[in-house]
Design a protein around this motif. Sequence first.
Motif, mmCIF file in Angstrom:
data_model
loop_
_atom_site.group_PDB
_atom_site.id
_atom_site.type_symbol
_atom_site.label_atom_id
_atom_site.label_comp_id
_atom_site.label_asym_id
_atom_site.label_seq_id
_atom_site.Cartn_x
_atom_site.Cartn_y
_atom_site.Cartn_z
ATOM 1 N N SER A 225 -9.254 4.573 -4.665
ATOM 2 C CA SER A 225 -8.430 3.362 -4.715
ATOM 3 C C SER A 225 -7.502 3.381 -5.916
ATOM 4 C CB SER A 225 -9.337 2.128 -4.823
ATOM 5 O OG SER A 225 -9.900 2.039 -6.126
ATOM 6 N N GLY A 226 -6.575 2.430 -5.941
ATOM 7 C CA GLY A 226 -5.810 2.178 -7.136
ATOM 8 C C GLY A 226 -6.714 1.586 -8.205
ATOM 9 N N TYR A 227 -6.191 1.501 -9.418
ATOM 10 C CA TYR A 227 -6.975 0.961 -10.528
ATOM 11 C C TYR A 227 -6.026 0.645 -11.671
ATOM 12 C CZ TYR A 227 -6.292 5.451 -12.836
ATOM 13 O OH TYR A 227 -5.712 6.554 -13.424
ATOM 14 N N ASN A 228 -6.550 -0.032 -12.683
ATOM 15 C CA ASN A 228 -5.800 -0.222 -13.913
ATOM 16 C C ASN A 228 -6.791 -0.177 -15.063
ATOM 17 O OD1 ASN A 228 -4.435 -1.539 -16.225
ATOM 18 N ND2 ASN A 228 -2.781 -1.826 -14.754
ATOM 19 N N ALA A 229 -6.688 0.852 -15.892
ATOM 20 C CA ALA A 229 -7.656 1.064 -16.966
ATOM 21 C C ALA A 229 -7.640 -0.057 -17.991
ATOM 22 C CB ALA A 229 -7.371 2.402 -17.652
ATOM 23 N N ASP A 230 -6.507 -0.730 -18.144
ATOM 24 C CA ASP A 230 -6.384 -1.797 -19.142
ATOM 25 C C ASP A 230 -6.685 -3.180 -18.580
ATOM 26 O OD1 ASP A 230 -5.518 -0.071 -21.269
ATOM 27 O OD2 ASP A 230 -3.575 0.053 -20.255
ATOM 28 N N TYR A 231 -6.303 -3.424 -17.328
ATOM 29 C CA TYR A 231 -6.348 -4.786 -16.806
ATOM 30 C C TYR A 231 -7.172 -4.967 -15.539
ATOM 31 C CZ TYR A 231 -2.526 -5.206 -20.133
ATOM 32 O OH TYR A 231 -1.773 -5.183 -21.274
ATOM 33 N N GLY A 232 -7.700 -3.908 -14.964
ATOM 34 C CA GLY A 232 -8.527 -4.064 -13.771
ATOM 35 C C GLY A 232 -7.794 -4.790 -12.659
ATOM 36 N N VAL A 233 -8.412 -5.881 -12.154
ATOM 37 C CA VAL A 233 -7.761 -6.663 -11.100
ATOM 38 C C VAL A 233 -6.944 -7.823 -11.659
ATOM 39 C CG1 VAL A 233 -9.433 -6.061 -9.309
ATOM 40 C CG2 VAL A 233 -9.827 -8.090 -10.721
ATOM 41 N N LEU A 234 -6.890 -7.964 -12.986
ATOM 42 C CA LEU A 234 -5.994 -8.963 -13.559
ATOM 43 C C LEU A 234 -4.551 -8.602 -13.213
ATOM 44 C CD1 LEU A 234 -7.414 -9.567 -17.151
ATOM 45 C CD2 LEU A 234 -7.457 -11.157 -15.229
ATOM 46 N N GLY A 235 -3.763 -9.612 -12.876
ATOM 47 C CA GLY A 235 -2.371 -9.365 -12.526
ATOM 48 C C GLY A 235 -2.169 -8.885 -11.107
ATOM 49 N N SER A 236 -3.234 -8.856 -10.307
ATOM 50 C CA SER A 236 -3.100 -8.401 -8.919
ATOM 51 C C SER A 236 -2.508 -9.503 -8.048
ATOM 52 C CB SER A 236 -4.456 -7.961 -8.369
ATOM 53 O OG SER A 236 -5.378 -9.039 -8.349
ATOM 54 N N ASN A 237 -1.942 -9.091 -6.920
ATOM 55 C CA ASN A 237 -1.360 -10.004 -5.935
ATOM 56 C C ASN A 237 -1.825 -9.608 -4.544
ATOM 57 O OD1 ASN A 237 0.888 -9.769 -8.202
ATOM 58 N ND2 ASN A 237 1.180 -11.725 -7.168
ATOM 59 N N LEU A 238 -1.860 -10.586 -3.669
ATOM 60 C CA LEU A 238 -2.156 -10.311 -2.270
ATOM 61 C C LEU A 238 -1.113 -9.348 -1.717
ATOM 62 C CD1 LEU A 238 -3.154 -12.922 0.397
ATOM 63 C CD2 LEU A 238 -1.384 -11.254 0.892
ATOM 64 N N ALA A 239 -1.589 -8.305 -1.037
ATOM 65 C CA ALA A 239 -0.679 -7.345 -0.408
ATOM 66 C C ALA A 239 -0.743 -7.475 1.108
ATOM 67 C CB ALA A 239 -1.022 -5.923 -0.843
ATOM 68 N N THR A 240 -1.943 -7.278 1.669
ATOM 69 C CA THR A 240 -2.162 -7.428 3.112
ATOM 70 C C THR A 240 -3.405 -8.280 3.309
ATOM 71 O OG1 THR A 240 -3.625 -5.497 3.346
ATOM 72 C CG2 THR A 240 -1.236 -5.100 3.439
ATOM 73 N N GLU A 241 -3.829 -8.420 4.531
ATOM 74 C CA GLU A 241 -5.011 -9.237 4.819
ATOM 75 C C GLU A 241 -6.290 -8.656 4.234
ATOM 76 O OE1 GLU A 241 -5.385 -12.330 6.173
ATOM 77 O OE2 GLU A 241 -3.228 -12.272 5.791
ATOM 78 N N ASN A 242 -6.267 -7.365 3.902
ATOM 79 C CA ASN A 242 -7.497 -6.784 3.336
ATOM 80 C C ASN A 242 -7.240 -5.976 2.061
ATOM 81 O OD1 ASN A 242 -6.258 -4.521 4.359
ATOM 82 N ND2 ASN A 242 -8.087 -3.720 5.373
ATOM 83 N N SER A 243 -6.105 -6.216 1.379
ATOM 84 C CA SER A 243 -5.841 -5.439 0.177
ATOM 85 C C SER A 243 -5.021 -6.232 -0.834
ATOM 86 C CB SER A 243 -5.101 -4.142 0.530
ATOM 87 O OG SER A 243 -3.795 -4.418 0.989
#
Length: 390
Positions: A225-243
């Motif tokens: 999967s994607g990842y962010n070593a500094d922020y994890g899921v912080l700053g994430s946005n809805l992309a699709t119904e399951n991602s």
Amino acid sequence: MDYQGTISRGIRAPIIRKGDDLVKITADCVINASKQGNFELNDKDVVAVTEAVLAKSQGNYATIDDIATDVKAKFGDETVGLVFPIFSRNRFSKVLEGIAKGVKKLIVQLSYPSDEVGNSFITYEQLMEKKVNPYTDVFTGDEFRKLFGDVRHKFTGVDYIEFYEKVGNCEVILATNPCEILKHTKYVIAADIHTRNRTKKLLLAGGAKKVVTLDEILSESVNGSGYNADYGVLGSNLATENSVKLFPRDAKKFAIALQNELKARTGKTIECMVYGDGAFKDPVCGIWELADPVASPGFTDGLKGVPNEIKLKYVADNDLSTLTGDDAVKAVQEMIKNKDDNLFAKEQSLGTTPRQLTDLLASLSDLTSGSGDKGTPIILIQNYFKNYAM
């Protein structure tokens, strides 16, 4: 006098996909815009690129199952409390689904009357009318709705208590003390953004056995999967119904590469940055816009620091109150040319805003690009570092 001050231009770009060379695309768009608009590019211009297109070009996405897998690896078969998530379908609904899927049972604690970024479903006036003390009073979702009635968000029309109950298939409580969750479980995810470290510290001091913050979820890749070593899921946005689309990685590396590309093609030293949410508060709805962990995750070194500016209104009314017309203009210009290198706490800077340059520029970029269908994920800012004496 040069009558042109700061100029902020939205630059249109093609639809960005995974694997696209965003450095080249951005440089192409900026240079083509300058030719089409018949304006020159200069040293100390700023090119800002939204975090969304950088993350897209990186393919930095993760699924609900990826989130669930990581959460399960961190907590095993435990009942988990989720404290202080923001109220947002775009920002948090899919993260909530992933967390709920990765635990045996989930209990969500919402803050009230609003979340940390100002989304609210009741007002402080309502708290006073009902004689509720937000620092001590605790409610279940049903109790809260029974007491306050309609608790839908004023602008989205969503009842986030009910929405999160259904999305997470979970129990919801409302309390402003994070340690309230410890009456239900000693295993906690601190879901707040800017206050997460304080919340984690309070929970651990209060007896929590394990506390994980959102920047620790998907800080490494899970099954590719994607990842962010500094922020994890912080700053994430809805992309699709399951991602979800995660916050981009290597933003500084991108900014430097873009600066080098523009230098090679234009001969100009242009500062570059990646921007997310602007750091400003809406005066009508009270929402503090900054739902990303930072306003700019990466920028070139020329954008470090804070402004060092004289407050023109102050000096005009005080130091130069006897001057008018050209004499006043010339006097102000001389004051600017001879100002101290550090005006911190000096009367001449009284009323200026000592915010980080990148926070100011990100806010300007975010307001210029908008959040809808303008199609301008690239912003060109000119004359920002010019002052009244230049």
